[in-house]
Scaffold this active site. Structure first.
Site, PDB file in Angstrom:
ATOM      1  CE  LYS A   1      -4.400   0.868   2.371  1.00 25.81           C
ATOM      2  NZ  LYS A   1      -5.087   0.696   3.656  1.00 25.81           N
TER       3      LYS A   1
HETATM    4  O1  G3P Z   1      -8.882   1.455   4.371  1.00 30.07           O
HETATM    5  C1  G3P Z   1      -8.824   2.790   4.778  1.00 30.07           C
HETATM    6  C2  G3P Z   1      -9.689   2.959   5.952  1.00 30.07           C
HETATM    7  O2  G3P Z   1      -9.158   2.236   7.025  1.00 30.07           O
HETATM    8  C3  G3P Z   1      -9.931   4.328   6.426  1.00 30.07           C
HETATM    9  O3  G3P Z   1     -11.100   4.254   7.159  1.00 30.07           O
HETATM   10  O4  G3P Z   1     -12.710   4.919   8.850  1.00 30.07           O
HETATM   11  O5  G3P Z   1     -10.292   5.541   9.102  1.00 30.07           O
HETATM   12  O6  G3P Z   1     -11.713   6.654   7.387  1.00 30.07           O
HETATM   13  P1  G3P Z   1     -11.469   5.416   8.191  1.00 30.07           P
END
Ligand code: G3P
Length: 218
Positions: free
Chosen positions: A83
Site C-alpha cells: 500500500k
Molecule cells: O482502508 C482505509 C480505511 O481504514 C480508512 O477508514 O474509517 O479511518 O476513514 P477510516
C-alpha cells in the site's frame, strides 16, 4: 463485489475468514497501532489466515524508502499487496512495483484525477476514502461513480476500485450498485450486513410453528 476486511485484528479476521466470504484484508498504520503488536508479526498471521490480497502500508514518503520498505514487506508472504500513498513518489513506487509483478494498493484517494493517475501507474487497487469525504460534506459515492466511468472508458486500465473508509451497510450497498470491484469493510459493518429485523422475526415465527408440528427432519 469482493469483500475485504479493514482491520489488523487477527481474531476478527479468523472469524470472518471462516465464513468463506472474505476475499482479502486491508491494514494501515493506524490499524497496526490499534493492534499494538509488531507489524511484521501481525501481517504474517493475517496472511496465513487469508489467501487473498493482504494490504500492508509503507511508512516512508520518498521513492527509495518506499521501495526498500515494500520489498521487505513483500518478503512476509506471497499475498502481500503493497500500500502506497497517493503522492508522486507513491505513484513512482507503484509503477516500479507493479512492473515487478507485485500487487499495489494506492491509498488516500480523494478525487478522480488521483485515481486516473493510479490507474496509469499500474495500481492493482485504488482506494477512494468514502467516509472521510462524507465527513467533510462531499458525497464519497459520487467519487466511486466518477472513477468507475473513467476506468470503464479505457481498456488499458485494469485497476480495481477498492471502496475504503466504509462506515455503514448503506455504503456497501451503494458502492456495489455503482460497480466498485471491492469494498474493504470494518468487521462490525461486515457482520452487520446480514442483519434485518424481519429476518429475525420471521425465523422466530417459522421455528415456533415448526415446533408445533412435532416433526423432525432428521
Ligand atoms: O482502508 C482505509 C480505511 O481504514 C480508512 O477508514 O474509517 O479511518 O476513514 P477510516
Amino acid at each position: 463485489m469482493k469483500f475485504f476486511v479493514d482491520t489488523a485484528d487477527v481474531s476478527e479476521i479468523g472469524d470472518l475468514a471462516a465464513t468463506g466470504l472474505l476475499d482479502g484484508v486491508t491494514t494501515n498504520p493506524s490499524l497496526i497501532m490499534k493492534a499494538g503488536r509488531p507489524m511484521a508479526e501481525v501481517v504474517a498471521e493475517i496472511c496465513r489466515l487469508v489467501d487473498g490480497p493482504v494490504s500492508a502500508e509503507v511508512a516512508a514518503t520518498d521513492f527509495d524508502g518506499m521501495l526498500a520498505e515494500a520489498r521487505k514487506l513483500a518478503e512476509i508472504a506471497e499475498n502481500i499487496a503493497i500500500k502506497v500513498p497517493l503522492t508522486w513518489d507513491g505513484l513512482k513506487a507503484c509503477r516500479t512495483l507493479s512492473g515487478e509483478g507485485r500487487m499495489v494498493n494506492v491509498t488516500l484517494c480523494f478525487n478522480a484525477n488521483q485515481a486516473l493517475l493510479a490507474g496509469r501507474a499500474g495500481a492493482t487497487f485504488i482506494s477512494p476514502f468514502i467516509g472521510r469525504l462524507d465527513d467533510i460534506g462531499i458525497d464519497g459515492m459520487e467519487l466511486i461513480g466518477e472513477i468507475r466511468t473513467i476506468y470503464d472508458n479505457y481498456d488499458h486500465i485494469e485497476t480495481q476500485i477498492l471502496a475504503a473508509s466504509i462506515r455503514s451497510p448503506n455504503h456497501v450497498k451503494t458502492a456495489a450498485m455503482i460497480g466498485a470491484d471491492v469494498a474493504t469493510v470494518p468487521p462490525a459493518v461486515l457482520k452487520g450486513l446480514v442483519k434485518h429485523p424481519l429476518t429475525d422475526k420471521g425465523l422466530d415465527a417459522f421455528l415456533a410453528d415448526w415446533k408445533k408440528t412435532g416433526q423432525s427432519i432428521l
